[in-house]
Design an enzyme around this catalytic site. Sequence first.
Site, PDB file in Angstrom:
ATOM      1  CE1 TYR A 173     -88.260 102.700 -54.734  1.00 39.33           C
ATOM      2  CE2 TYR A 173     -85.874 102.802 -54.621  1.00 39.33           C
ATOM      3  CZ  TYR A 173     -87.100 103.004 -54.035  1.00 39.33           C
ATOM      4  OH  TYR A 173     -87.173 103.509 -52.762  1.00 39.33           O
ATOM      5  CG  LEU A 184     -87.080 120.568 -48.537  1.00 43.55           C
ATOM      6  CD1 LEU A 184     -85.897 120.500 -47.587  1.00 43.55           C
ATOM      7  CD2 LEU A 184     -88.373 120.291 -47.788  1.00 43.55           C
ATOM      8  N   GLY A 210     -87.269 116.829 -49.909  1.00 40.53           N
ATOM      9  CA  GLY A 210     -88.652 117.149 -50.238  1.00 40.53           C
ATOM     10  C   GLY A 210     -89.295 116.223 -51.239  1.00 40.53           C
ATOM     11  N   GLY A 211     -88.514 115.329 -51.846  1.00 41.15           N
ATOM     12  CA  GLY A 211     -89.071 114.377 -52.799  1.00 41.15           C
ATOM     13  C   GLY A 211     -89.518 115.047 -54.085  1.00 41.15           C
ATOM     14  N   PRO A 258     -85.327 113.414 -48.280  1.00 45.89           N
ATOM     15  CG  PRO A 258     -83.042 113.010 -48.645  1.00 45.89           C
ATOM     16  CD  PRO A 258     -84.407 112.414 -48.874  1.00 45.89           C
TER      17      PRO A 258
END
Length: 288
Positions: free
Chosen positions: A66, A223, A218-219, A216
Amino acid sequence: MNTYSPSSDQFTPAHCDLHFNRVGYGAMQLAGPHVWGPPKDHAAAVAVLREAIALGINHIDTADFYGPHVTNALIREALHPYRDGLTIVTKVGFVRGADQSWMPAAAPQQLRDAVHSNLRKLELEALDVVNFRAPGLDGADGSSIGEALAVLAELKKEGLVRHIGLSNVDARQVAEAQRITPIVCVQNHYNLVHRGDDALIDALAAQAIAYVPFFPLGGFTPLQSSTLNEVAAALRASPMQVALAWLLQRAPNVLVIPGTSSVAHLRQNVAAGGLALDAAALAALNAL
């Protein structure tokens, strides 16, 4: 919404001496855009990490790829020397190309180098949990992961890794790994509208293995659902809080690691742990 402390809701995997507060924190968003380069606001990134600990989070997810190397350096700066009981979970199996690409890196020496890099960047003598991030950019590709797990098992015997987990895997890959070494957690793509792992979650719950959904919320594509919005409005919560509460009520072995670069958003995510969804709300959400 009830006042919530992460320490009030824990899960301890089988074959493991670590007690995970089920609401954790994912550090990926602390890096720059596209998980590349330094954060836009360095001081804010450090503040988020310190606030996570202050709120009672004891489980931080990171990876040396990362940034690359950015989130581990931030974690060390913000939190070292680490508080007793803090579990840092990292991942190996990928590297970043100069063009910001994500490239599998699962050869034995690459895995060893990755573990040592994580140890240096985090300033640790041993890594609490190392997840092998299996190949496949769009989900598990079903390939054999035995060679990689054998390398991590050797590193565990050497005392450089305490526990081993998996990421981006299917049930057959989990079984293959378990023939080599105990597995304490599986980290896959799963959320309210992406439920391909339902059977795997239940199978892991029966074995007391943690399941940690990445993306979680929706990235990179949050969502969106009118039903989710309606349930949230009725509960006077945000849609994202409801999505996290749904995951926590999905199964007792589910741990959530929502990421954010905002202290205010972090507090909202933690508060979601105190949100109880009744039967009507669950039925509406489960029908999505």
